[in-house]
Structure formats: C-alpha cells, structure tokens
Design a protein around this motif. Structure first.
Motif, PDB file in Angstrom:
ATOM      1  N   GLN A   1       0.844  -1.196   0.000  1.00 51.97           N
ATOM      2  CA  GLN A   1       0.000   0.000   0.000  1.00 51.97           C
ATOM      3  C   GLN A   1       0.874   1.238   0.000  1.00 51.97           C
ATOM      4  OE1 GLN A   1      -3.732   0.409   2.354  1.00 51.97           O
ATOM      5  NE2 GLN A   1      -2.652   2.098   3.328  1.00 51.97           N
TER       6      GLN A   1
ATOM      7  N   SER B   1       1.075   5.364   0.387  1.00 52.77           N
ATOM      8  CA  SER B   1       0.418   6.582   0.861  1.00 52.77           C
ATOM      9  C   SER B   1       0.926   7.718  -0.011  1.00 52.77           C
ATOM     10  CB  SER B   1       0.763   6.857   2.323  1.00 52.77           C
ATOM     11  OG  SER B   1       0.273   5.836   3.148  1.00 52.77           O
TER      12      SER B   1
ATOM     13  N   LEU C   1      -4.374  13.161   1.731  1.00 52.73           N
ATOM     14  CA  LEU C   1      -3.658  11.890   1.821  1.00 52.73           C
ATOM     15  C   LEU C   1      -4.502  10.781   1.200  1.00 52.73           C
ATOM     16  CD1 LEU C   1      -1.116  10.455   2.812  1.00 52.73           C
ATOM     17  CD2 LEU C   1      -2.288  10.069   4.992  1.00 52.73           C
ATOM     18  N   HIS C   2      -3.914  10.061   0.246  1.00 52.88           N
ATOM     19  CA  HIS C   2      -4.572   8.946  -0.427  1.00 52.88           C
ATOM     20  C   HIS C   2      -3.832   7.665  -0.061  1.00 52.88           C
ATOM     21  CE1 HIS C   2      -6.791  11.666  -3.156  1.00 52.88           C
ATOM     22  NE2 HIS C   2      -5.693  12.404  -3.081  1.00 52.88           N
ATOM     23  N   HIS C   3      -4.572   6.582   0.147  1.00 51.14           N
ATOM     24  CA  HIS C   3      -3.996   5.264   0.387  1.00 51.14           C
ATOM     25  C   HIS C   3      -4.336   4.417  -0.828  1.00 51.14           C
ATOM     26  CE1 HIS C   3      -2.966   6.372   4.452  1.00 51.14           C
ATOM     27  NE2 HIS C   3      -4.190   6.868   4.587  1.00 51.14           N
TER      28      HIS C   3
ATOM     29  N   ASP D   1       3.779   4.034   4.701  1.00 51.78           N
ATOM     30  CA  ASP D   1       3.435   4.115   6.117  1.00 51.78           C
ATOM     31  C   ASP D   1       3.111   2.748   6.701  1.00 51.78           C
ATOM     32  OD1 ASP D   1       3.677   6.893   5.962  1.00 51.78           O
ATOM     33  OD2 ASP D   1       1.555   7.171   5.489  1.00 51.78           O
ATOM     34  N   CYS D   2       3.289   1.678   5.928  1.00 53.73           N
ATOM     35  CA  CYS D   2       2.911   0.329   6.364  1.00 53.73           C
ATOM     36  C   CYS D   2       4.116  -0.455   6.873  1.00 53.73           C
ATOM     37  CB  CYS D   2       2.261  -0.418   5.200  1.00 53.73           C
ATOM     38  SG  CYS D   2       0.693   0.320   4.715  1.00 53.73           S
TER      39      CYS D   2
END
Length: 118
Positions: free
Chosen positions: A63, A65, A72-74, A94-95
């Motif tokens: 994923q 970011s 902010l899009h995931h 961010d994962c």
C-alpha cells in the motif's frame, strides 16, 4: 526499424535512492518514463512537484500513501492515482511491509523536479 526487445526488472537499469529505496528504469525516453519502484516500510520521498510531467502511480503490491495537494490517499495493490503536472506530492510507505509500484511519467521527469517546502 528494429523490433522492440522485452524488458524486465532483471535487465532494466537499477538505482537506489535515499540509500534503501530502489528503482528500475523500464522505459527511459524523453516523452515517456516507466519506473518500477520499491519502498521499504517507513520510507518517503521529499515533497516536490513537476512543472511538465503528468504522472500515474500504479501499486503492484503493498500500500502506497500519497500526499497530493494536502490530501492523503492510500493506494492499494492493483489501484492507481494520477498526479497532474504542477501538483505538490509525496509518496510514502506508512505500512509494515514493502510497497512496489510503477511510476509512469509523460514527458520524463528528468530535470523537472522542484522541491516543495512543508
């Protein structure tokens, strides 16, 4: 005209950025660039914009970011996001697992990257 040769990550020019993130230049033309990138957990590129290049980020696994003009899009696997020329953006992971994605740019982003202050 010569027939195109298939290209893979194994045969593409490879580079590191921020010491641990990786990129493979699958297509490296003036009018089109296609890069396969890999970002380990907790990494981010600097916030920037391109004056000419439109980009499309397509996630292969993990994923991504994407901070795009303050939103902010995931983006999950098999999803993508367009980033128009002039838009301030920052790709981040961010994962807890690596993310791999394609960055498709038209025209190329070489010489067309301007840092944006936070």
């Amino acid at each position: 005209m010569a027939s195109p040769t298939p290209i893979s990550r194994r045969s593409a020019p490879h580079y590191f950025w921020q010491e641990i993130c990786e990129g493979w230049r699958l297509v490296d033309g003036e009018d089109l660039s296609v890069i396969h990138e890999r970002m380990p957990p907790g990494t981010a590129e600097e916030r920037h914009r391109h004056s000419k290049a439109n980009q499309f980020f397509f996630v292969l696994s993990g994923q991504l970011s994407m901070a795009l003009e303050g939103e902010l899009h995931h983006i999950g696997a098999q999803e993508g996001l367009s980033v128009p020329a002039g838009a301030a953006h920052q790709a981040r992971n961010d994962c807890d697992a690596a993310v791999e994605f394609l960055v498709i740019s038209a025209p190329t982003t070489r010489g067309d990257r301007m840092p944006v202050a936070d």
